[in-house]
Scaffold this motif. Structure first.
Motif, mmCIF file in Angstrom:
data_model
loop_
_atom_site.group_PDB
_atom_site.id
_atom_site.type_symbol
_atom_site.label_atom_id
_atom_site.label_comp_id
_atom_site.label_asym_id
_atom_site.label_seq_id
_atom_site.Cartn_x
_atom_site.Cartn_y
_atom_site.Cartn_z
ATOM 1 N N GLN A 1 3.845 12.416 -5.485
ATOM 2 C CA GLN A 1 2.723 13.102 -5.329
ATOM 3 C C GLN A 1 3.258 14.522 -5.771
ATOM 4 N N ARG B 1 -8.174 4.061 -4.720
ATOM 5 C CA ARG B 1 -9.078 4.609 -4.141
ATOM 6 C C ARG B 1 -9.130 6.206 -3.961
ATOM 7 N N LYS C 1 0.664 -1.281 0.084
ATOM 8 C CA LYS C 1 0.051 -0.025 -0.012
ATOM 9 C C LYS C 1 0.786 1.262 0.061
ATOM 10 N N SER C 2 1.949 1.234 -0.495
ATOM 11 C CA SER C 2 2.945 2.268 -0.569
ATOM 12 C C SER C 2 3.276 3.063 -1.988
ATOM 13 N N GLY C 3 2.327 2.418 -2.680
ATOM 14 C CA GLY C 3 2.663 2.993 -4.179
ATOM 15 C C GLY C 3 3.301 1.956 -5.251
ATOM 16 N N PHE D 1 -9.503 -0.560 -6.095
ATOM 17 C CA PHE D 1 -7.874 -0.576 -5.614
ATOM 18 C C PHE D 1 -7.590 0.820 -5.838
HETATM 19 P P1 A3P Z 1 -4.994 4.822 -1.169
HETATM 20 O O1 A3P Z 1 -5.699 3.472 -1.178
HETATM 21 O O2 A3P Z 1 -4.557 5.695 -0.380
HETATM 22 O O3 A3P Z 1 -5.913 5.310 -2.459
HETATM 23 P P2 A3P Z 1 0.016 -0.368 -3.566
HETATM 24 O O4 A3P Z 1 0.016 -0.426 -5.122
HETATM 25 O O5 A3P Z 1 1.264 -0.302 -2.866
HETATM 26 O O6 A3P Z 1 -0.990 -1.308 -3.023
HETATM 27 O O7 A3P Z 1 -0.707 1.094 -3.218
HETATM 28 C C1 A3P Z 1 -2.043 1.491 -3.438
HETATM 29 C C2 A3P Z 1 -2.153 3.006 -2.938
HETATM 30 O O8 A3P Z 1 -1.266 3.691 -4.156
HETATM 31 C C3 A3P Z 1 -3.570 3.356 -3.369
HETATM 32 O O9 A3P Z 1 -3.690 4.343 -1.983
HETATM 33 C C4 A3P Z 1 -3.693 3.851 -4.662
HETATM 34 O O10 A3P Z 1 -4.660 4.688 -4.721
HETATM 35 C C5 A3P Z 1 -2.481 4.575 -4.747
HETATM 36 N N1 A3P Z 1 -2.030 4.853 -6.170
HETATM 37 C C6 A3P Z 1 -1.903 3.993 -7.111
HETATM 38 N N2 A3P Z 1 -1.556 4.688 -8.357
HETATM 39 C C7 A3P Z 1 -1.440 6.041 -7.942
HETATM 40 C C8 A3P Z 1 -1.169 7.129 -8.905
HETATM 41 N N3 A3P Z 1 -0.842 7.095 -10.024
HETATM 42 N N4 A3P Z 1 -1.065 8.423 -8.135
HETATM 43 C C9 A3P Z 1 -1.410 8.415 -6.903
HETATM 44 N N5 A3P Z 1 -1.551 7.240 -5.751
HETATM 45 C C10 A3P Z 1 -1.539 6.189 -6.561
#
Ligand code: A3P
Length: 272
Positions: free
Chosen positions: A201, A261, A57-59, A259
């Motif tokens: 971001q 979110r 969940k870190s991106g 996913f």
């Molecule tokens: P949130 O649940 O806070 O929205 P991972 O890929 O490690 O599972 O991380 C998922 C998180 O990354 C989710 O956060 C998702 O929305 C965010 N995410 C995915 N793509 C993104 C993007 N292009 N820009 C910003 N956040 C992104």
């Protein structure tokens, strides 16, 4: 005490779908002790591998998209036609390991394992690791909602209950704090680069430039624009190959969430 001893006893009772590998919880669905052990002790990292490492969940998927776009010089054909787990397999999952073993080099892979479970031969290679770190408060909230969405994870109780598990490392992949600490031990090595979700971001273009520099990839200004455009939250939300919408109902509960979110950052943190 060993991490095994730290686990509260009720965990063994109520977590039928998790198992423990050297003190850390993993989901039984899609993972096995043997695969993680094989990744740690036998899998051979190659000099031209690029591995995207994160705590969940870190991106992860965001960085996987950025890296795929950089490798294709901004052309989104690959990210639009291949699901993210095929173009960059999660090394320690049962399917991911099989994809990685057949992947023609140069390979692009993802991993969530703490450093102590990462393939042992990595330190003897020139393979490049990119570590993405996210503010743990946002990781917690993202993880909480993801746990209701994805069926391999136990449905969390209240956020307070989940917070307590998160803080004590009784969640899959273990403690965020231990994970970050384990990987930060590599700071300063020429084949290790880390960046924060918050920096991505705040300045996606600047971040892409830094990543390109680390990878030794030169992109024109137009190619860079294309990477930034296709890695934006909006574009990725629309990309079926990255937004998990193609996953079947046995794997995710589409009624309970999504996913991509909110991508909220409660705090602004810089890498340095
Ligand atoms: P949130 O649940 O806070 O929205 P991972 O890929 O490690 O599972 O991380 C998922 C998180 O990354 C989710 O956060 C998702 O929305 C965010 N995410 C995915 N793509 C993104 C993007 N292009 N820009 C910003 N956040 C992104």
């Amino acid at each position: 005490p060993s991490s095994e001893q730290k686990e509260p006893s009720h965990f063994t009772m109520s977590s039928a779908e998790y198992f423990t590998y050297k003190g850390i919880l993993f989901p039984q669905l899609e993972y096995s002790w043997e695969t993680i052990n094989q990744v740690e002790n036998e899998f051979q990292i190659l000099d031209d591998d690029i591995i995207n490492v994160t705590y969940p969940k870190s991106g992860t998927v965001w960085m996987a998209e950025i890296l795929a776009l950089i490798l294709k010089k901004g052309d989104p054909t690959w990210t639009h036609n291949s699901v993210v787990w095929d173009r960059s397999p999660w090394l320690e999952t049962d399917d991911g390991l099989q994809v990685a073993l057949k992947y023609p080099p140069p390979r692009l892979m993802n991993s969530h394992v703490p450093f102590q479970f990462f393939p042992k031969n990595f330190l003897q290679t020139k393979a490049k690791v990119i570590y993405v770190m996210r503010n743990p408060k946002d990781v917690l909230v993202s993880f909480y909602y993801f746990s209701s969405f994805i069926k391999s994870l136990k449905t969390p109780g209240s956020l307070q209950e989940f917070l307590e598990k998160f803080l004590s490392g009784n969640v899959v992949y273990g403690s965020w704090f231990d994970h970050v600490k384990s990987w930060m031990g590599l700071k300063g090595k020429p084949n290790f680069f880390y960046i924060t979700y918050e920096e991505l971001q705040q300045d996606l273009r600047g971040s892409v430039e830094k990543i390109c520099q680390f990878l030794g990839k030169e992109l024109s200004s137009q190619q860079m624009d294309s990477v930034v455009e296709h890695a934006s939250f909006q574009k990725m939300k629309e990309n079926k190959m990255s937004n998990f919408s193609v996953l079947p109902d046995e794997v995710v509960d589409h009624k309970k969430g999504r996913f991509m979110r909110k991508a909220v950052s409660r705090f602004q943190v810089q890498s340095d």
